[in-house]
Scaffold this motif. Structure first.
Motif, PDB file in Angstrom:
ATOM      1  N   LEU A   7       0.841  -1.205   0.000  1.00 33.33           N
ATOM      2  CA  LEU A   7       0.000   0.000   0.000  1.00 33.33           C
ATOM      3  C   LEU A   7       0.877   1.257   0.000  1.00 33.33           C
ATOM      4  O   LEU A   7       0.605   2.219  -0.730  1.00 33.33           O
ATOM      5  N   MET A   8       1.942   1.233   0.785  1.00 33.04           N
ATOM      6  CA  MET A   8       2.811   2.411   0.851  1.00 33.04           C
ATOM      7  C   MET A   8       3.540   2.634  -0.472  1.00 33.04           C
ATOM      8  O   MET A   8       3.795   3.773  -0.847  1.00 33.04           O
ATOM      9  N   MET A  22      -3.410  18.573  -3.782  1.00 29.54           N
ATOM     10  CA  MET A  22      -3.780  19.077  -2.457  1.00 29.54           C
ATOM     11  C   MET A  22      -3.379  20.538  -2.300  1.00 29.54           C
ATOM     12  O   MET A  22      -4.117  21.363  -1.798  1.00 29.54           O
ATOM     13  N   MET A  81       5.200  11.363   2.079  1.00 23.95           N
ATOM     14  CA  MET A  81       4.167  12.276   2.620  1.00 23.95           C
ATOM     15  C   MET A  81       4.728  13.004   3.845  1.00 23.95           C
ATOM     16  O   MET A  81       4.571  14.229   3.982  1.00 23.95           O
ATOM     17  N   GLN A 101      -1.970   1.964  13.172  1.00 27.92           N
ATOM     18  CA  GLN A 101      -2.544   0.781  13.830  1.00 27.92           C
ATOM     19  C   GLN A 101      -1.690   0.373  15.035  1.00 27.92           C
ATOM     20  O   GLN A 101      -1.980  -0.610  15.699  1.00 27.92           O
ATOM     21  N   LEU A 118     -10.179  10.579   5.910  1.00 26.35           N
ATOM     22  CA  LEU A 118     -10.036   9.623   4.798  1.00 26.35           C
ATOM     23  C   LEU A 118      -8.773   8.778   4.942  1.00 26.35           C
ATOM     24  O   LEU A 118      -7.955   8.691   4.031  1.00 26.35           O
TER      25      LEU A 118
END
Ligand SMILES: C[S@@+](CC[C@H](N)C(=O)[O-])C[C@H]1O[C@@H](n2cnc3c(N)ncnc32)[C@H](O)[C@@H]1O
Length: 182
Positions: A7-8, A22, A81, A101, A118
């Motif tokens: 995912l990363m 953004m 990010m 998590q 989100l």
């Protein structure tokens, strides 16, 4: 389910496009709809300590700082990010590369507000994120979650007439649980 590393990698590949969108204010979902709702629900943030779970490039953290938050901690598992967010940081916000998590590195009951803008739809174990967030919140604190509605993850395919003209989007399998890919 995709693991966090996969995912990363997907997020890292999106980062240049994501930051542009953004920072140029071109994300209509956020600008035209969610930002104002999220800010309303946060209420007055002057003097508050706030955690942003899955902060991305830090946009919402900066909005909270502009509105007077005393301290905003942004966490994200995508290195690019966090690097981008850190470049724009002030004295009131901080960014760390962490998996939301696993928030064991944060003390109990130190945040007035936790925001998850989100982010939860990316989490395999969002219940763990919920449990941890409640541990970090002060008594009476708020956990504010914006998440995708399942209507966005139904089949999403167009139903067309015989000539191929789009008639409507098919929203079957609305309640099915499982992994979704955009
Ligand atoms: C849709 S973006 C939202 C970013 C930001 N909240 C915003 O609204 O601009 C989802 C973010 O969640 C992050 N993320 C996904 N899984 C994560 C995890 N387990 N821990 C921390 N961040 C995660 C991604 O790297 C990505 O930056």
């Amino acid at each position: 389910m995709r693991n966090s590393d996969d995912l990363m990698q997907e997020w890292a590949a999106l980062v240049p496009m994501w930051i542009k969108e953004m920072r140029e204010g071109k994300n209509s979902v956020r600008k035209g709809l969610l930002d104002s709702v999220m800010l309303d629900v946060c209420g007055k943030v002057e003097g508050l300590s706030i955690l942003d779970s899955g902060c991305g490039e830090g946009r919402f953290c900066r909005m909270l700082v502009e509105r007077g938050a005393k301290y905003v901690l942004g966490l994200d598992l995508c290195e690019e990010m966090i690097e981008a967010a850190t470049k724009l940081k002030s004295e009131c916000d901080d960014y760390r590369l962490k998996n939301v998590q696993d928030l064991g590195f944060i003390e109990n009951e130190i945040f007035d507000i936790v925001v998850s803008y989100l982010n939860q739809y990316d989490l395999q174990y969002f219940e763990t994120n919920n449990r941890e967030v409640f541990r970090l919140l002060k008594s009476g604190g708020k956990f504010i979650v914006a998440n995708l509605h399942p209507i966005r993850s139904a089949t999403g395919k167009w139903y067309r007439d015989a000539s191929g003209k789009k008639l409507h989007v098919i929203l079957d399998n609305y309640f099915d649980e499982g992994e979704r890919h955009c």
